[in-house]
Design a protein around this motif. Structure first.
Motif, PDB file in Angstrom:
ATOM      1  N   ASN A  10       5.236  11.699  -4.323  1.00 26.19           N
ATOM      2  CA  ASN A  10       4.505  10.870  -3.440  1.00 26.19           C
ATOM      3  C   ASN A  10       5.025   9.794  -2.407  1.00 26.19           C
ATOM      4  OD1 ASN A  10       1.940  12.301  -4.280  1.00 26.19           O
ATOM      5  ND2 ASN A  10       1.323  11.055  -5.720  1.00 26.19           N
ATOM      6  N   LYS A  11       6.041   9.086  -3.052  1.00 27.40           N
ATOM      7  CA  LYS A  11       6.798   8.396  -2.339  1.00 27.40           C
ATOM      8  C   LYS A  11       7.512   8.966  -1.139  1.00 27.40           C
ATOM      9  CE  LYS A  11       7.162   4.555  -4.862  1.00 27.40           C
ATOM     10  NZ  LYS A  11       6.668   3.085  -4.322  1.00 27.40           N
ATOM     11  N   LEU A  12       8.214  10.014  -1.338  1.00 23.56           N
ATOM     12  CA  LEU A  12       8.779  10.935  -0.450  1.00 23.56           C
ATOM     13  C   LEU A  12       7.792  11.245   0.870  1.00 23.56           C
ATOM     14  CD1 LEU A  12      11.251  12.977  -2.280  1.00 23.56           C
ATOM     15  CD2 LEU A  12      11.778  11.267  -0.811  1.00 23.56           C
ATOM     16  N   ARG A  13       6.631  11.773   0.533  1.00 20.44           N
ATOM     17  CA  ARG A  13       5.572  12.058   1.297  1.00 20.44           C
ATOM     18  C   ARG A  13       4.923  10.911   2.076  1.00 20.44           C
ATOM     19  NH1 ARG A  13       2.882  14.616  -3.263  1.00 20.44           N
ATOM     20  NH2 ARG A  13       4.282  16.300  -3.872  1.00 20.44           N
ATOM     21  N   GLY A  14       5.076   9.746   1.636  1.00 20.93           N
ATOM     22  CA  GLY A  14       4.475   8.445   2.048  1.00 20.93           C
ATOM     23  C   GLY A  14       2.966   8.013   1.638  1.00 20.93           C
ATOM     24  N   GLY A  15       2.952   8.637   0.566  1.00 21.65           N
ATOM     25  CA  GLY A  15       1.461   8.606  -0.151  1.00 21.65           C
ATOM     26  C   GLY A  15       1.476   7.235  -0.895  1.00 21.65           C
ATOM     27  N   LEU A  16       1.505   6.104  -0.292  1.00 23.98           N
ATOM     28  CA  LEU A  16       1.436   4.693  -0.895  1.00 23.98           C
ATOM     29  C   LEU A  16       0.297   4.349  -1.286  1.00 23.98           C
ATOM     30  CD1 LEU A  16       3.739   2.930   1.720  1.00 23.98           C
ATOM     31  CD2 LEU A  16       4.467   3.658  -0.591  1.00 23.98           C
ATOM     32  N   GLY A  17       0.006   3.892  -2.522  1.00 28.14           N
ATOM     33  CA  GLY A  17      -1.200   3.670  -3.001  1.00 28.14           C
ATOM     34  C   GLY A  17      -1.339   2.334  -3.709  1.00 28.14           C
ATOM     35  N   VAL A  18      -2.433   2.068  -4.455  1.00 28.54           N
ATOM     36  CA  VAL A  18      -2.769   0.842  -5.214  1.00 28.54           C
ATOM     37  C   VAL A  18      -1.457   0.077  -6.016  1.00 28.54           C
ATOM     38  CG1 VAL A  18      -4.293  -0.448  -6.701  1.00 28.54           C
ATOM     39  CG2 VAL A  18      -5.402   1.570  -5.253  1.00 28.54           C
ATOM     40  N   THR A  19      -0.784   0.900  -6.540  1.00 27.11           N
ATOM     41  CA  THR A  19       0.449   0.713  -7.466  1.00 27.11           C
ATOM     42  C   THR A  19       1.429   0.092  -6.439  1.00 27.11           C
ATOM     43  OG1 THR A  19       1.152   2.802  -7.832  1.00 27.11           O
ATOM     44  CG2 THR A  19      -0.257   1.720  -9.244  1.00 27.11           C
ATOM     45  N   ASP A  20       1.469   0.368  -5.085  1.00 31.82           N
ATOM     46  CA  ASP A  20       2.611   0.214  -4.403  1.00 31.82           C
ATOM     47  C   ASP A  20       2.402  -1.228  -3.533  1.00 31.82           C
ATOM     48  OD1 ASP A  20       4.198   2.413  -4.783  1.00 31.82           O
ATOM     49  OD2 ASP A  20       2.511   3.642  -3.713  1.00 31.82           O
ATOM     50  N   ALA A  21       0.967  -1.368  -3.654  1.00 35.07           N
ATOM     51  CA  ALA A  21       0.359  -2.721  -2.754  1.00 35.07           C
ATOM     52  C   ALA A  21       0.699  -3.931  -3.577  1.00 35.07           C
ATOM     53  CB  ALA A  21      -0.900  -2.491  -2.365  1.00 35.07           C
ATOM     54  N   GLU A  22       1.077  -5.000  -2.781  1.00 36.87           N
ATOM     55  CA  GLU A  22       1.370  -6.266  -3.257  1.00 36.87           C
ATOM     56  C   GLU A  22      -0.020  -6.900  -3.843  1.00 36.87           C
ATOM     57  OE1 GLU A  22       4.472  -8.993  -1.137  1.00 36.87           O
ATOM     58  OE2 GLU A  22       4.079  -7.187   0.223  1.00 36.87           O
ATOM     59  N   SER A  23      -1.031  -6.714  -3.272  1.00 40.20           N
ATOM     60  CA  SER A  23      -2.265  -7.080  -3.649  1.00 40.20           C
ATOM     61  C   SER A  23      -3.488  -6.295  -3.365  1.00 40.20           C
ATOM     62  CB  SER A  23      -2.637  -8.522  -2.987  1.00 40.20           C
ATOM     63  OG  SER A  23      -2.768  -8.313  -1.694  1.00 40.20           O
ATOM     64  N   VAL A  24      -4.946  -6.223  -3.871  1.00 39.57           N
ATOM     65  CA  VAL A  24      -5.817  -5.351  -3.783  1.00 39.57           C
ATOM     66  C   VAL A  24      -6.839  -6.228  -3.149  1.00 39.57           C
ATOM     67  CG1 VAL A  24      -7.215  -3.839  -4.837  1.00 39.57           C
ATOM     68  CG2 VAL A  24      -4.852  -3.994  -5.595  1.00 39.57           C
ATOM     69  N   LEU A  25      -7.484  -5.696  -2.272  1.00 38.56           N
ATOM     70  CA  LEU A  25      -8.843  -6.192  -1.606  1.00 38.56           C
ATOM     71  C   LEU A  25      -9.908  -5.471  -2.109  1.00 38.56           C
ATOM     72  CD1 LEU A  25     -10.500  -8.172  -0.063  1.00 38.56           C
ATOM     73  CD2 LEU A  25     -10.330  -6.926   1.878  1.00 38.56           C
ATOM     74  N   ASP A  26     -10.642  -5.521  -3.151  1.00 42.10           N
ATOM     75  CA  ASP A  26     -11.662  -4.533  -3.940  1.00 42.10           C
ATOM     76  C   ASP A  26     -13.075  -4.950  -3.140  1.00 42.10           C
ATOM     77  OD1 ASP A  26     -13.042  -2.821  -5.426  1.00 42.10           O
ATOM     78  OD2 ASP A  26     -12.151  -3.521  -7.299  1.00 42.10           O
ATOM     79  N   LEU A  27     -13.565  -4.022  -2.396  1.00 42.34           N
ATOM     80  CA  LEU A  27     -14.751  -4.215  -1.834  1.00 42.34           C
ATOM     81  C   LEU A  27     -15.469  -3.184  -2.429  1.00 42.34           C
ATOM     82  CD1 LEU A  27     -13.326  -3.946   1.837  1.00 42.34           C
ATOM     83  CD2 LEU A  27     -14.117  -5.944   0.518  1.00 42.34           C
ATOM     84  N   ARG A  28     -15.538  -2.727  -3.495  1.00 44.75           N
ATOM     85  CA  ARG A  28     -16.400  -1.709  -4.229  1.00 44.75           C
ATOM     86  C   ARG A  28     -17.452  -2.634  -4.671  1.00 44.75           C
ATOM     87  NH1 ARG A  28     -12.302   0.882  -8.235  1.00 44.75           N
ATOM     88  NH2 ARG A  28     -11.707  -1.172  -8.441  1.00 44.75           N
ATOM     89  N   GLY A  29     -18.771  -2.106  -4.334  1.00 45.47           N
ATOM     90  CA  GLY A  29     -20.026  -2.860  -4.834  1.00 45.47           C
ATOM     91  C   GLY A  29     -20.430  -3.877  -3.595  1.00 45.47           C
ATOM     92  N   ALA A  30     -19.607  -4.213  -2.797  1.00 43.74           N
ATOM     93  CA  ALA A  30     -19.911  -5.356  -1.661  1.00 43.74           C
ATOM     94  C   ALA A  30     -20.788  -4.680  -0.483  1.00 43.74           C
ATOM     95  CB  ALA A  30     -18.559  -5.910  -1.040  1.00 43.74           C
ATOM     96  N   PRO A  31     -21.860  -5.518  -0.259  1.00 44.19           N
ATOM     97  CA  PRO A  31     -22.555  -4.980   1.109  1.00 44.19           C
ATOM     98  C   PRO A  31     -21.668  -5.085   2.083  1.00 44.19           C
ATOM     99  CG  PRO A  31     -23.349  -7.211   0.169  1.00 44.19           C
ATOM    100  CD  PRO A  31     -22.331  -6.721  -0.689  1.00 44.19           C
ATOM    101  N   ARG A  32     -22.037  -4.268   3.168  1.00 49.20           N
ATOM    102  CA  ARG A  32     -21.196  -4.183   4.327  1.00 49.20           C
ATOM    103  C   ARG A  32     -21.097  -5.604   5.150  1.00 49.20           C
ATOM    104  NH1 ARG A  32     -22.520  -0.251   9.784  1.00 49.20           N
ATOM    105  NH2 ARG A  32     -20.791  -1.167  10.888  1.00 49.20           N
ATOM    106  N   VAL A  33     -21.862  -6.427   5.170  1.00 48.79           N
ATOM    107  CA  VAL A  33     -21.676  -7.657   5.548  1.00 48.79           C
ATOM    108  C   VAL A  33     -20.446  -8.577   5.081  1.00 48.79           C
ATOM    109  CG1 VAL A  33     -22.901  -9.973   6.468  1.00 48.79           C
ATOM    110  CG2 VAL A  33     -23.919  -7.732   6.635  1.00 48.79           C
ATOM    111  N   GLN A  34     -20.598  -8.582   3.775  1.00 45.09           N
ATOM    112  CA  GLN A  34     -19.812  -9.447   2.936  1.00 45.09           C
ATOM    113  C   GLN A  34     -18.548  -8.794   3.161  1.00 45.09           C
ATOM    114  OE1 GLN A  34     -20.785  -9.372  -1.157  1.00 45.09           O
ATOM    115  NE2 GLN A  34     -19.047 -10.590  -1.660  1.00 45.09           N
TER     116      GLN A  34
END
Length: 112
Positions: A10-34
């Motif tokens: 995945n690294k070779l393919r460029g499939g960077l994901g959650v584990t590769d990120a320095e931080s996570v902005l979790d918007l799950r369950g958040a209304p659109r405006v928020q």
């Protein structure tokens, strides 16, 4: 050709994901405006700090179809990319769920 573990392939393919990120902005369950307010806040703050990578996550469509944050969040991120606030923007790999992997440009360095 030698076999590579999925992580390295995945690294070779460029499939960077959650584990590769320095931080996570979790918007799950958040209304659109928020969600849009949180994203705008993150983008504005990023302009005055060093660059970093962020995984932005949100809910999958409800059973039977429906609206997700994919389009509104995607539009905000594309606008930020046009402004030069984002260096890299891609969707998360399928195993990480719905979301984006973003490399924020951060504060530009002053020339001496």
């Amino acid at each position: 050709m030698p076999h590579l573990e999925d992580f390295y392939a995945n690294k070779l393919r460029g499939g960077l994901g959650v584990t590769d990120a320095e931080s996570v902005l979790d918007l799950r369950g958040a209304p659109r405006v928020q969600a849009e307010a949180s994203l705008n806040d993150m983008l504005q703050r990023s302009r005055f700090s060093k660059g970093k990578t962020v995984a932005i996550r949100f809910d999958a469509p409800p059973e039977g179809g429906g609206e997700t944050l994919f389009q509104p969040v995607g539009r905000l991120l594309l606008d930020a990319k046009r402004r030069g606030w984002i260096e890299r923007l891609q969707t998360l790999p399928a195993e990480d769920g719905l979301g984006f992997y973003v490399a924020l440009a951060g504060k530009p360095q002053r020339e001496a």
